[in-house]
Structure formats: structure tokens, C-alpha cells
Design a protein around this motif. Structure first.
Motif, PDB file in Angstrom:
ATOM      1  N   SER A   1      35.097  42.608  37.830  1.00 51.28           N
ATOM      2  CA  SER A   1      36.283  42.726  38.886  1.00 51.28           C
ATOM      3  C   SER A   1      37.256  43.126  36.876  1.00 51.28           C
ATOM      4  O   SER A   1      37.871  43.977  38.064  1.00 51.28           O
ATOM      5  CB  SER A   1      37.156  40.707  38.190  1.00 51.28           C
ATOM      6  OG  SER A   1      38.456  41.565  38.742  1.00 51.28           O
ATOM      7  N   MET A   2      37.012  43.035  36.325  1.00 52.16           N
ATOM      8  CA  MET A   2      38.090  44.265  35.372  1.00 52.16           C
ATOM      9  C   MET A   2      37.325  45.662  35.564  1.00 52.16           C
ATOM     10  O   MET A   2      38.485  46.596  35.104  1.00 52.16           O
ATOM     11  CB  MET A   2      37.907  44.285  33.957  1.00 52.16           C
ATOM     12  CG  MET A   2      39.257  44.687  33.178  1.00 52.16           C
ATOM     13  SD  MET A   2      38.851  44.564  31.031  1.00 52.16           S
ATOM     14  CE  MET A   2      36.990  44.533  31.100  1.00 52.16           C
TER      15      MET A   2
ATOM     16  N   GLN B   1      44.154  42.908  34.484  1.00 56.38           N
ATOM     17  CA  GLN B   1      43.518  42.764  33.439  1.00 56.38           C
ATOM     18  C   GLN B   1      43.048  44.190  33.120  1.00 56.38           C
ATOM     19  O   GLN B   1      43.157  44.682  32.012  1.00 56.38           O
ATOM     20  CB  GLN B   1      42.138  41.810  33.292  1.00 56.38           C
ATOM     21  CG  GLN B   1      41.653  41.809  31.705  1.00 56.38           C
ATOM     22  CD  GLN B   1      41.831  41.313  31.382  1.00 56.38           C
ATOM     23  OE1 GLN B   1      42.711  40.039  31.175  1.00 56.38           O
ATOM     24  NE2 GLN B   1      41.577  41.284  29.698  1.00 56.38           N
ATOM     25  N   GLY B   2      42.533  44.239  34.512  1.00 58.75           N
ATOM     26  CA  GLY B   2      42.274  46.278  34.176  1.00 58.75           C
ATOM     27  C   GLY B   2      43.007  47.343  34.189  1.00 58.75           C
ATOM     28  O   GLY B   2      42.581  48.079  33.736  1.00 58.75           O
ATOM     29  N   PHE B   3      44.319  46.682  34.554  1.00 56.79           N
ATOM     30  CA  PHE B   3      45.050  48.457  34.499  1.00 56.79           C
ATOM     31  C   PHE B   3      44.831  47.774  32.944  1.00 56.79           C
ATOM     32  O   PHE B   3      45.422  49.210  32.570  1.00 56.79           O
ATOM     33  CB  PHE B   3      46.775  48.152  34.689  1.00 56.79           C
ATOM     34  CG  PHE B   3      45.932  47.473  36.790  1.00 56.79           C
ATOM     35  CD1 PHE B   3      46.003  49.060  37.409  1.00 56.79           C
ATOM     36  CD2 PHE B   3      45.876  46.535  37.500  1.00 56.79           C
ATOM     37  CE1 PHE B   3      46.242  48.464  38.296  1.00 56.79           C
ATOM     38  CE2 PHE B   3      46.135  46.688  37.987  1.00 56.79           C
ATOM     39  CZ  PHE B   3      45.446  47.348  39.314  1.00 56.79           C
TER      40      PHE B   3
ATOM     41  N   LEU C   1      40.215  45.153  21.650  1.00 58.63           N
ATOM     42  CA  LEU C   1      41.288  46.046  22.635  1.00 58.63           C
ATOM     43  C   LEU C   1      40.816  45.400  24.408  1.00 58.63           C
ATOM     44  O   LEU C   1      42.119  45.123  24.665  1.00 58.63           O
ATOM     45  CB  LEU C   1      41.368  47.082  22.879  1.00 58.63           C
ATOM     46  CG  LEU C   1      41.432  47.601  21.225  1.00 58.63           C
ATOM     47  CD1 LEU C   1      42.076  49.672  21.647  1.00 58.63           C
ATOM     48  CD2 LEU C   1      42.860  47.137  21.063  1.00 58.63           C
ATOM     49  N   HIS C   2      40.129  44.623  24.346  1.00 59.35           N
ATOM     50  CA  HIS C   2      39.561  44.014  25.927  1.00 59.35           C
ATOM     51  C   HIS C   2      37.896  43.380  25.894  1.00 59.35           C
ATOM     52  O   HIS C   2      37.827  43.387  24.309  1.00 59.35           O
ATOM     53  CB  HIS C   2      39.005  45.175  26.536  1.00 59.35           C
ATOM     54  CG  HIS C   2      38.044  46.563  26.547  1.00 59.35           C
ATOM     55  ND1 HIS C   2      36.355  46.021  26.680  1.00 59.35           N
ATOM     56  CD2 HIS C   2      37.696  47.114  25.628  1.00 59.35           C
ATOM     57  CE1 HIS C   2      35.508  46.965  26.145  1.00 59.35           C
ATOM     58  NE2 HIS C   2      36.233  47.266  25.711  1.00 59.35           N
ATOM     59  N   PRO C   3      37.848  42.475  26.326  1.00 63.13           N
ATOM     60  CA  PRO C   3      37.176  41.212  25.955  1.00 63.13           C
ATOM     61  C   PRO C   3      35.100  41.840  26.794  1.00 63.13           C
ATOM     62  O   PRO C   3      35.329  40.952  25.874  1.00 63.13           O
ATOM     63  CB  PRO C   3      37.671  40.150  27.447  1.00 63.13           C
ATOM     64  CG  PRO C   3      38.016  41.091  28.914  1.00 63.13           C
ATOM     65  CD  PRO C   3      38.982  42.087  27.780  1.00 63.13           C
ATOM     66  N   MET C   4      35.523  42.998  27.308  1.00 63.71           N
ATOM     67  CA  MET C   4      33.367  43.081  27.701  1.00 63.71           C
ATOM     68  C   MET C   4      33.562  43.482  26.165  1.00 63.71           C
ATOM     69  O   MET C   4      33.024  44.767  25.563  1.00 63.71           O
ATOM     70  CB  MET C   4      34.380  44.354  28.782  1.00 63.71           C
ATOM     71  CG  MET C   4      32.389  44.064  28.930  1.00 63.71           C
ATOM     72  SD  MET C   4      32.589  45.661  30.660  1.00 63.71           S
ATOM     73  CE  MET C   4      33.624  46.791  29.995  1.00 63.71           C
ATOM     74  N   THR C   5      32.272  42.824  25.103  1.00 62.91           N
ATOM     75  CA  THR C   5      31.842  43.260  23.833  1.00 62.91           C
ATOM     76  C   THR C   5      30.868  43.221  23.841  1.00 62.91           C
ATOM     77  O   THR C   5      29.713  44.337  23.271  1.00 62.91           O
ATOM     78  CB  THR C   5      31.910  41.856  23.503  1.00 62.91           C
ATOM     79  OG1 THR C   5      31.197  40.537  23.583  1.00 62.91           O
ATOM     80  CG2 THR C   5      33.028  41.774  22.646  1.00 62.91           C
TER      81      THR C   5
ATOM     82  N   THR D   1      38.251  50.873  37.371  1.00 61.11           N
ATOM     83  CA  THR D   1      37.777  51.881  38.295  1.00 61.11           C
ATOM     84  C   THR D   1      38.546  52.315  39.215  1.00 61.11           C
ATOM     85  O   THR D   1      39.351  54.090  38.584  1.00 61.11           O
ATOM     86  CB  THR D   1      36.320  52.245  38.615  1.00 61.11           C
ATOM     87  OG1 THR D   1      36.020  51.511  37.385  1.00 61.11           O
ATOM     88  CG2 THR D   1      35.648  53.260  38.930  1.00 61.11           C
ATOM     89  N   PHE D   2      39.100  51.617  39.664  1.00 61.68           N
ATOM     90  CA  PHE D   2      40.046  52.530  40.575  1.00 61.68           C
ATOM     91  C   PHE D   2      41.536  53.205  39.823  1.00 61.68           C
ATOM     92  O   PHE D   2      42.019  53.548  40.316  1.00 61.68           O
ATOM     93  CB  PHE D   2      41.108  51.023  41.349  1.00 61.68           C
ATOM     94  CG  PHE D   2      42.281  50.915  42.631  1.00 61.68           C
ATOM     95  CD1 PHE D   2      41.341  51.471  43.478  1.00 61.68           C
ATOM     96  CD2 PHE D   2      43.341  50.583  42.423  1.00 61.68           C
ATOM     97  CE1 PHE D   2      42.745  51.926  44.953  1.00 61.68           C
ATOM     98  CE2 PHE D   2      43.675  50.771  43.299  1.00 61.68           C
ATOM     99  CZ  PHE D   2      44.248  52.046  44.450  1.00 61.68           C
TER     100      PHE D   2
END
Length: 497
Positions: free
Chosen positions: A410-411, A333-335, A143-147, A416-417
């Protein structure tokens, strides 16, 4: 000639800073105050928290900072350092100190064991659930790239730091501290202490090597109670100075002495590798309880007003910093990850509140505690108070790129924002309607106070005494011999007060 050139260059730098930095920052701050007041006074928009208005207006300042980054006028490293310095050394000390200064000490001390349950155990539960869900959703569901395991738990640690300023502002407007002291005390206490726990775990996951769990827990205990001790002892010394000086009690230097004391306490605690947040909170409690004996009623009132106004300004500064972080948003991406993280934050906080409130109620019954138990209505409002703020953003800026990569960092910043703004709108904007719907206040706002009870079952409010005298008498009953010793050492006999 060289001195003239240096002076001319300095003057030019000052003008450039005033034009490109101070002018837009002050204009945006003033605009946020005016817009927030206008929206809160309108029946159509008063549900929107003033802090959210501040964040959205401050996005304009973020656009200016973004251009300055593109033009090379400032670097990302310098922006991160300035953000962290402003938050930790300028804004947080006065916010935390004012919280300790104005807290209802008897309620705070009566609920302190349960506050620690929410702040320590609750934060650990939140980090564990958030980190596990985030890591699982990336590694197994894609679901997101941070594994990375550590990267996900570092993100979980930084986002677990709560900052319910919008909720507490609504509480203050509706006088929840007097009407529902249990709810106000738990929300306030958790938010003041859980930041230190979140920072400890963030640093552990963000460093090159993860510490053993036993070392981490020992460091957490030393940090918590060492910070309390440093804050209380430093404040006691500052109060003793007032006793020895025997000043009139209402002069401007004395008020400024109170105002500047949190910066000394915070800096000293951070110098000792302790938590400035916890130290400053307990310093505020000690300064109010004993330091005000050396001030006149006029002096105390002046200190109250100054601390309240400066804390309000610092609160706004924190959310302006949140808005300026929009300068670092580089993609959507972050959103997308933010929507997923929002659901995880709400779910993990719900589990945490249920576990901690259940444990607190069992402990109250076991100890035959005479204070009110945590009902399901309290649980819902504590869950709703889990907003995020500036500390999470500053920690997001400090994430090590080697841990997760530049794109994932960056994501994290973008997410967080997004979470700060989304939780402000979703939770902060529904605080007052939920308080009314759950029956904590009625339309006239005349609900009787609840919280501490006397042995006969009557509210322990000492209503026949003036408010300040009632708090002193209750504090004496709460602290016992230690309080009497400190009264003798820091205040002296009656004729010396």
C-alpha cells in the motif's frame, strides 16, 4: 421465459455499468479536457501541465472507484487486471506507434547508440542507485519501514520507468523537435525504450527467485533486439499486404488498417514474451517509412490526424488511470516515503545523466561522430524530463504482497501516485521556463535548428526539398543498402508506387 429473464438481467447490468462506470468516467474525462484547456490558456496557470490537471480531476473518479471497492462491487484484483489490460493492450500501443510514426528517423537513427546508453545503462544505474538508497535509508536509518532488499529494488525498478508526456507535449508546442533535435530525440528515445528495461528488472526482483545476473542480461539483450526484429518484420509484412492489395491509397479502410496495426504488433510481441513497447515503436517507424508509399497525400494526412488525436486521447487515458489510483490510497504513510523517494529519484537521475552523457560524448569523439555533442544544457533538460506515469502505477499494483507485506505494498502504491503528481508539477511545470532560461528558444521562438550536420558543417535539413521528401532522402542516406532492398521489396519500382 429463461431467455427473457437473461435478457432483462443483461439490460440491467448494462444500465448499471453506464450509470456507475461509464457516466462518471466520461464526465471526468470531459472535465479534464476543459479544465486543462482553460488553465493552459490563462497567463496565471499555464505553467501547470495539462496532464497534471487530468490527474487531479481524475481523483474524483478514484473516489467513486474507492466506494465501489468498499461496497464490494469490484475487487482489488479485478481493478488491477482492468488497469493493466487498459494500459498495456488499449492505450500504450497507439501512443508508442504514433511516436514511431512521427519520429524524425534520421535524427533517431543517428542518435540510436546514445539512446541505448541512456535507456539501458541509464536505467540500470538508476535502479541500482534508487534501490541502494531506499534499502539503506530503511535498514540503517529507519526512515521508512520497508527493509527488504528485493522489495526496495522492485520499487526502484518500477519507479525508474520514465513517462515524459508533459515534457514532450511542451516540446511539441515549442517545436523543439525542429529547433533542438538532439534534445528531443534523446528524451523521446530514452522514454520509449527504458520501460522495457524497467519491466525486466521489476519482474526479476518481484518473482520468487532472483535470476543470476548473466541470465538476466542475456534475457534483456534478447528482449531488446528480438522485440525490434519482431516489430520491424511484422510491419514489413503489413506493408507488403498493402503493396499486393494495390488499394486507392486514401480510403477509410486503409487509414483504419494503419490505425489497428499497432494492436496486432503489440499483441504478437507480448505473445512471444517480448516487449510490445519496443516492437510497436519500430513497427511505427517501418510503417511510416514504407507504408506511406502505398497511400495518397490525402490518405497520409488522414492517418496522421487520426493517430495524433487517438494518441492524445490515450495519453489522457493513462493519466486518468493515475488519478483513479487515488482509490487505493489508505494512509499518509506513502506520502512521507514519497518525499524521501522524490529526492532519491532526482539525485539518481542526475548521476545517471552525467554518466551517460559523458560516455556518449566520449563515444562520439572516438567515432568522429558528426552529430552535436551533449552539452550541460542538454544534460539539465534531460534530467528535468524524468517524469513518471501510468506504467509505474500498474507495476506498483502488481507488486507481490509476499515480497513486502500488505502495508508496504500500500505504501508503494501511495508513493508512486505521489511521485507521478509531484514530478508532473515540479518538472513538467518548469519545462518551458527552463528552455527559455537556458537559451534553447528565445522569446520570439526563432532559434535556428541544431542537430545533424553535413560534412561542411551546415545543418543537414535539405531545406530546398518538401518536408516528406527531405525525410525520405535523409533516411536513404542513413540506412543504405538495407533501405534500398526494403524499398524494392515493400514498395516496388516507381511505376508500382
Amino acid at each position: 421465459r429463461r431467455s427473457h429473464l437473461t435478457a432483462g438481467k443483461a439490460s440491467e447490468e448494462v444500465r448499471n455499468f453506464a450509470k456507475d462506470g461509464m457516466l462518471p468516467a466520461i464526465c471526468i474525462t470531459l472535465a479534464s479536457f476543459v479544465l486543462g484547456s482553460l488553465m493552459s490558456s490563462s497567463s496565471y496557470t499555464k505553467f501547470i501541465p495539462e496532464t497534471l490537471c487530468t490527474v487531479l480531476v481524475a481523483v474524483g473518479l478514484g473516489a467513486i472507484i474507492r466506494n465501489m471497492l468498499v461496497w464490494g462491487w469490484i475487487s482489488l484484483g479485478a481493478f488491477t487486471v482492468v488497469d493493466a489490460t487498459l494500459l498495456n493492450l488499449i492505450l500504450l500501443p497507439i501512443i508508442i506507434f504514433e511516436g514511431g510514426w512521427s519520429v524524425n528517423l534520421p535524427n533517431f537513427m543517428a542518435q540510436f547508440p546514445y539512446i541505448l546508453i541512456f535507456a539501458i545503462l541509464g536505467t540500470i544505474i538508476t535502479i541500482g542507485l534508487l534501490g541502494t538508497m531506499s534499502w539503506t535509508s530503511a535498514k540503517y536509518l529507519g526512515l521508512h519501514p520497508m527493509t527488504g532488499f528485493r522489495a526496495n529494488f522492485a520499487f526502484a525498478s518500477l519507479i525508474s520507468a520514465t513517462d515524459p508526456v508533459a515534457t514532450l507535449t511542451t516540446f511539441a508546442q515549442l517545436q523543439i523537435a525542429d529547433r533542438q533535435p538532439l534534445l528531443n530525440t534523446l528524451v523521446f528515445g530514452e522514454s520509449m525504450i527504458n520501460d522495457a528495461v524497467a519491466i525486466v528488472f521489476f519482474n526479476a526482483f518481484n518473482h520468487a527467485e532472483i535470476e543470476p545476473w548473466d541470465d538476466l542480461l542475456i534475457r534483456l539483450v534478447v528482449l531488446m533486439f528480438g522485440s525490434m526484429l519482431v516489430g520491424a518484420l511484422t510491419a514489413a509484412f503489413l506493408v507488403f499486404v498493402l503493396r499486393v492489395a494495390k488499394l486507392p491509397g486514401n480510403t477509410i479502410p486503409e487509414v483504419l488498417y494503419i490505425f489497428l496495426s499497432p494492436y496486432l504488433v503489440y499483441s504478437l510481441a507480448e505473445t512471444c514474451y517480448l516487449s510490445g513497447i519496443i516492437a510497436t515503436l519500430f513497427a511505427g517507424i517501418v510503417m511510416r517509412l514504407y507504408g506511406t508509399h502505398h497511400m495518397s497525400d490525402v490518405g497520409v494526412e488522414s492517418a496522421n490526424h487520426l493517430l495524433e488525436v487517438m494518441a492524445r486521447l490515450a495519453d489522457s487515458g493513462v493519466f486518468i488511470m493515475c488519478g483513479t489510483s487515488a482509490a487505493l490510497i489508505s494512509s499518509a504513510q506513502g506520502f512521507r516515503f514519497g518525499v524521501l523517494a522524490l529526492g532519491m529519484c532526482l539525485a539518481s537521475r542526475a548521476v545517471m545523466v552525467l554518466v551517460c552523457s559523458g560516455l556518449s560524448n566520449k563515444l562520439k569523439r572516438f567515432n568522429e561522430d558528426r552529430t552535436e555533442e551533449i552539452s550541460w544544457r542538454h544534460e539539465f533538460m534531460i534530467w528535468l524530463s524524468g517524469l513518471r506515469g501510468g506504467l509505474g502505477l500498474v507495476l506498483a499494483l502488481e507488486v507481490d504482497e509476499k515480497l513486502c507485506g500488505e502495508d508496504n505494498k500500500s505504501m508503494i502504491i501511495n508513493t508512486t501516485f505521489f511521485l507521478v503528481c509531484a514530478l508532473l508539477l515540479l518538472c513538467g511545470g518548469t519545462t518551458e521556463p527552463c528552455l527559455r532560461m537556458l537559451g534553447f528558444i528565445n522569446e520570439q521562438g526563432e532559434d535556428p535548428p541544431r542537430g545533424l550536420r553535413s560534412p561542411t558543417g551546415a545543418p543537414a535539413l535539405l531545406e530546398d526539398c518538401p518536408r516528406s521528401e527531405a525525410r525520405i532522402l535523409e533516411a536513404q542516406q542513413t540506412a543504405g543498402p538495407l533501405h534500398r532492398f526494403l524499398m524494392w521489396a515493400l514498395v516496388g519500382r516507381a511505376e508500382e508506387k
